[in-house]
Design an enzyme around this catalytic site. Structure first.
Site, PDB file in Angstrom:
ATOM      1  N   GLU A 197     -78.907  89.255 -75.513  1.00  0.00           N
ATOM      2  CA  GLU A 197     -77.948  88.966 -74.438  1.00  0.00           C
ATOM      3  C   GLU A 197     -77.420  90.223 -73.731  1.00  0.00           C
ATOM      4  O   GLU A 197     -76.222  90.365 -73.481  1.00  0.00           O
ATOM      5  CB  GLU A 197     -76.817  88.086 -74.974  1.00  0.00           C
ATOM      6  CG  GLU A 197     -77.338  86.723 -75.413  1.00  0.00           C
ATOM      7  CD  GLU A 197     -76.286  85.821 -76.044  1.00  0.00           C
ATOM      8  OE1 GLU A 197     -75.139  86.260 -76.220  1.00  0.00           O
ATOM      9  OE2 GLU A 197     -76.626  84.668 -76.378  1.00  0.00           O
ATOM     10  N   GLU A 233     -82.860  81.211 -78.019  1.00  0.00           N
ATOM     11  CA  GLU A 233     -81.659  80.792 -78.763  1.00  0.00           C
ATOM     12  C   GLU A 233     -80.960  79.720 -77.955  1.00  0.00           C
ATOM     13  O   GLU A 233     -80.731  79.890 -76.753  1.00  0.00           O
ATOM     14  CB  GLU A 233     -80.720  81.974 -78.989  1.00  0.00           C
ATOM     15  CG  GLU A 233     -79.439  81.609 -79.744  1.00  0.00           C
ATOM     16  CD  GLU A 233     -78.470  82.789 -79.869  1.00  0.00           C
ATOM     17  OE1 GLU A 233     -78.935  83.909 -80.156  1.00  0.00           O
ATOM     18  OE2 GLU A 233     -77.262  82.577 -79.641  1.00  0.00           O
TER      19      GLU A 233
END
Length: 547
Positions: free
Chosen positions: A213, A330
């Site tokens: 991220e 994810e």
């Protein structure tokens, strides 16, 4: 005496008839639901001429995270001992749950992966674990992976047959700027040492993923697409060198973050063929504390919204020279550890299976669910390891849905979600139907469509040309199909107990995963989809796309 015997025989016959009727009625109840519900007809249209996507043979993936017990969200601490560092690797349910997939992909990573050092020979820092500190990025100090724990984990992975994707720390060597960005090149010396250790120990790794991220706006911090591309090429070169005499080599995977069209396009263009899979994350339901999660899950229009991301990423990949494919790296639906009795309950299978179906229809190869265990969105209960409903949904998908994805639409009600794949373990097709309606049973008829221009689901179809499709053997009236009806215990969407064809799914005292027994239904009859239920249907249609 003869009269008494005849009377007894008559009584036995009457009891048998009543019992058989009761069994038949009970079986139909498990499928059709409460008699007070309304019934509507609908038609599912399947285009069997060609496939619109192709998933990996083993497309189901689940994550293991780094969060320690002190990780809390909104006053709730839901991680317990589910971290890579403290997870009980001797638990029989955990082992059996992974082995049932043969194999399950496991992605190791998460927010704290970019604060992990690896205690290899090159490491000169103390190997200490994460300590909660609100002044630190992500709320924790730096952590460490001891090599003895890495050895233990790999022994377990080998025993379970799992395929491992390891997320590497991508922040080492960078400096943090006041605007929240991380600048400078990735210092890969510790990661390279860790990869070398892994190769020397002969541990099997399916893929190495860079960072978590850090793309686009980032979470906590961010790295530019140009720099990230350069760092990913460095990882590619490390893998190529370290695995020089080993085939097949692990995949190189990146960037593992939220989709940003411009950032991803630049990254894809600049990495070329140095990356094998492009991973993006999905938490489209918002924060776990949101009190409207179930409303979103049951809203077809809200669910459809994520199709824009899948479509945009596919367009980016197809318009570039890359050979990389799309993965969901994810996805936990609701961020900050999910929501107890929602993201670990029956209702979440509506969202999860719809995500699997939608992702597949946009050629997404693998889908990693956050998490295998830990938080309030684990496939397994964090403390008991007992499977939550989504575990069984994932396992049924894995066993029934084959690689080739067929274009599918539904007419009759907007509350039905429909997806079709070629069957995985047999000839024919597997149809997935999800009923988001609370009080309506849907009587579904199946039509095979010969129109080449069939759109994806939930589009308006002006005409549907049907044609005869060959069944494997016998006439329609003689052939049965297999049906797997999933419902919540007592009809409670918040229940963590799932029923398959009216029977509770649960592990036994030895921790064994239950078998899945289908209902056999005459193929000439419509498919009955009860309110708030999910149905997998295996049918013996022979279609060109599945040949």
């Amino acid at each position: 005496m003869i009269y008494l015997q005849n009377w007894q025989m008559g009584l036995c016959l009457l009891v048998c008839i009543i019992s058989c009727c009761f069994i038949s009625v009970s079986s139909q109840s498990a499928v059709a639901g409460n008699d007070n519900n309304s019934v509507v007809e609908g038609t599912v249209f399947i285009d069997g001429k060609y496939s619109i996507g192709k998933i990996d043979e083993n497309s189901i993936c689940a994550t293991l995270d780094w969060w320690p017990p002190e990780k809390c969200d909104y006053g709730t601490c839901s991680w317990d001992h589910a971290s890579l560092i403290n997870l009980d690797l001797n638990n029989s349910i955990l082992l059996n749950a992974i082995k049932a997939f043969s194999p399950l992909k496991i992605r190791i990573g998460g927010t704290l992966q970019d604060k992990v050092i690896y205690d290899t020979e090159d490491n000169k820092q103390p190997c200490v674990q994460f300590v909660k500190n609100t002044r630190e990025m992500f709320g924790f100090t730096q952590g460490c992976l001891p090599m003895h724990r890495w050895d233990e984990l790999n022994a377990f992975f080998k025993k379970s047959g799992a395929e491992i994707i390891f997320g590497l720390n991508a922040l080492t060597g960078r400096s943090m700027k006041s605007d929240g960005s991380a600048v400078g090149a990735w210092n890969y010396s510790n990661a390279e040492s860790f990869i070398s250790y892994t190769v020397k120990k002969n541990y099997s790794i399916y893929g190495w993923e860079l960072g978590n991220e850090l793309c686009g706006s980032g979470v906590g911090t961010r790295v530019t697409a140009a720099q990230y591309a350069s760092d990913t090429i460095s990882l590619y070169n490390i893998v190529k060198k370290t695995y020089s005499s080993i085939e097949p080599k692990p995949l190189v995977i990146a960037p593992g973050g939220f989709y940003d069209a411009n950032w991803f396009k630049e990254f894809v263009d600049k990495t070329g063929n140095s990356v094998d899979a492009i991973t993006h994350h999905i938490y489209n339901l918002g924060p776990g504390v949101d009190t409207h999660l179930i409303e979103k899950i049951l809203n077809p229009s809200y669910l459809d919204g994520e199709a824009r991301t899948f479509n945009s990423l596919q367009s980016t990949l197809k318009s570039s020279a890359t050979s990389a494919v799309a993965w969901v790296g994810e996805s936990g639906g609701a961020y900050n550890s999910g929501h107890n009795l929602v993201t670990n309950a029956f209702v979440f299978s509506f969202w999860y299976l719809d995500q699997l179906g939608m992702a597949s229809s946009y050629d997404t190869k693998t889908y990693c669910r956050q998490s295998l265990i830990g938080g309030n969105y684990g496939l397994l209960n964090t403390t008991t390891f007992v499977p939550n409903p989504d575990y069984y949904s994932a396992l049924l998908w894995h066993r029934l849905m084959g690689r080739n994805v067929l274009s599918t639409s539904f007419s009759g009600t907007k509350k039905i979600r429909a997806y079709t794949h070629c069957a995985k373990q047999s000839k024919g097709i597997t149809l997935l139907l999800i009923n988001l309606d609370s009080s309506t049973t849907v009587e579904v008829n199946v039509k095979l469509n010969s129109t080449l221009g069939l759109h994806r689901k939930h589009k308006t179809h002006r005409s549907h040309e049907t044609k005869a499709v060959r069944l494997l053997e016998g006439s329609t009236s003689e052939i049965t199909r297999e049906e797997y009806h999933l419902t919540a215990k007592d009809g409670d969407l918040h229940s963590r107990i799932m029923l398959l064809n009216g029977n509770i799914l649960t592990v036994n005292s030895s921790g064994d995963i239950p078998s899945f027994e289908p209902l056999l239904v005459n193929s000439s009859k419509p498919i009955m989809v009860a309110p708030f239920s999910i149905v997998f249907v295996q049918m013996s249609y022979v279609l060109p796309a599945c040949s």
